[in-house]
Design a protein around this motif. Structure first.
Motif, short mmCIF file in Angstrom:
data_model
loop_
_atom_site.label_atom_id
_atom_site.label_comp_id
_atom_site.label_asym_id
_atom_site.label_seq_id
_atom_site.Cartn_x
_atom_site.Cartn_y
_atom_site.Cartn_z
N PHE A 116 -22.61 21.44 -13.47
CA PHE A 116 -21.24 21.97 -13.46
C PHE A 116 -21.23 23.47 -13.75
N ILE A 117 -22.07 23.90 -14.67
CA ILE A 117 -22.16 25.33 -14.99
C ILE A 117 -22.62 26.12 -13.77
N LEU A 118 -23.65 25.62 -13.09
CA LEU A 118 -24.16 26.31 -11.90
C LEU A 118 -23.09 26.40 -10.80
N SER A 127 -17.95 24.58 -4.07
CA SER A 127 -19.11 23.75 -4.43
C SER A 127 -18.64 22.32 -4.53
N LYS A 128 -19.47 21.41 -4.07
CA LYS A 128 -19.11 20.00 -4.05
C LYS A 128 -20.32 19.20 -4.53
N VAL A 129 -20.13 18.37 -5.55
CA VAL A 129 -21.23 17.58 -6.10
C VAL A 129 -20.79 16.14 -6.33
N THR A 152 -11.58 25.37 -12.48
CA THR A 152 -11.17 23.96 -12.59
C THR A 152 -11.80 23.17 -11.46
N PHE A 153 -12.15 21.96 -11.75
CA PHE A 153 -12.76 21.06 -10.79
C PHE A 153 -11.73 20.01 -10.36
N SER A 154 -11.76 19.64 -9.10
CA SER A 154 -10.93 18.51 -8.66
C SER A 154 -11.85 17.30 -8.56
N PHE A 155 -11.29 16.14 -8.86
CA PHE A 155 -12.06 14.89 -8.90
C PHE A 155 -11.58 13.97 -7.79
N ILE A 165 -16.81 12.50 -6.84
CA ILE A 165 -17.11 13.76 -6.16
C ILE A 165 -16.25 14.85 -6.81
N LEU A 166 -16.91 15.89 -7.31
CA LEU A 166 -16.23 17.01 -7.95
C LEU A 166 -16.33 18.23 -7.04
N THR A 167 -15.23 18.96 -6.95
CA THR A 167 -15.17 20.16 -6.11
C THR A 167 -14.58 21.29 -6.93
#
Length: 181
Positions: A116-118, A127-129, A152-155, A165-167
């Motif tokens: 998440f930091i990266l 970025s999508k993980v 902020t990340f969207s879930f 999936i986080l973006t």
């Protein structure tokens, strides 16, 4: 899925009783690419198991075990010299690795925060993980990234795989000490 492991020990005391470090349990042996058996004289040992998925992701689990030490001097406490047998440690860490693999995602729960930091520090691009179950550390890292970097990340849950999936859009942080060419 390829699997391997690293066993290690630290010889801090001469004359310690030998404690074996063993290969992973038979439930993993069919998948293990490298296997090492060592007999060592050591007050501490550890094992790190790593699985590589067919997509090239690495999932790991590791632990270290040592004798109890006195708080005043740091010397090994004779009364707390007993520790879990290496075989039991191997079975526990193999079970932990299998649980991590079952959760899915591109990293194990221990390394979610780093991922998440990266993502948050990268260029101002999306970025999508994909991660398995969010760990407490991962959730706390997401809170800190929002507070300190404003990222902020969207879930988006993926019910078919049980993953999330986080973006995010990276902060675009620039390394000012790096020379530009």
């Amino acid at each position: 899925m390829a699997m391997g492991h690293i066993s290690y020990s630290v010889d801090l005391l001469g004359g310690s009783d030998p404690y074996p470090i063993v290969s992973p349990p038979s439930s993993l042996v069919s998948s293990v690419t490298d296997s090492v058996n060592l007999e060592v004289r050591s007050p501490g040992y550890g094992i790190s198991l790593v699985a590589e998925t067919t997509a090239g992701c690495y999932i790991s689990a590791d632990t270290a075990v040592s004798c109890g030490r006195t708080e005043e001097t740091g010397e090994i406490d004779v009364e707390r010299r007993e520790r879990k047998p290496a075989e039991d440690t191997g079975v526990e860490i193999a079970s932990w690795l299998l649980q991590e693999i079952e959760k899915g995602g591109v990293v194990d729960s221990t390394h979610q925060g780093l991922l998440f930091i990266l993502c948050a520090l990268c260029q101002q691009d999306v970025s999508k993980v994909r991660v398995g179950t969010l760990s407490n550390h991962g959730v706390e890292t997401l809170r800190n990234l929002k507070e300190f970097l404003g990222v902020t990340f969207s879930f988006r849950p993926d019910p078919s795989t049980g993953t999330v999936i986080l973006t995010c859009v990276g902060s675009g942080l620039i390394n000012l000490s790096r020379k530009l060419s």
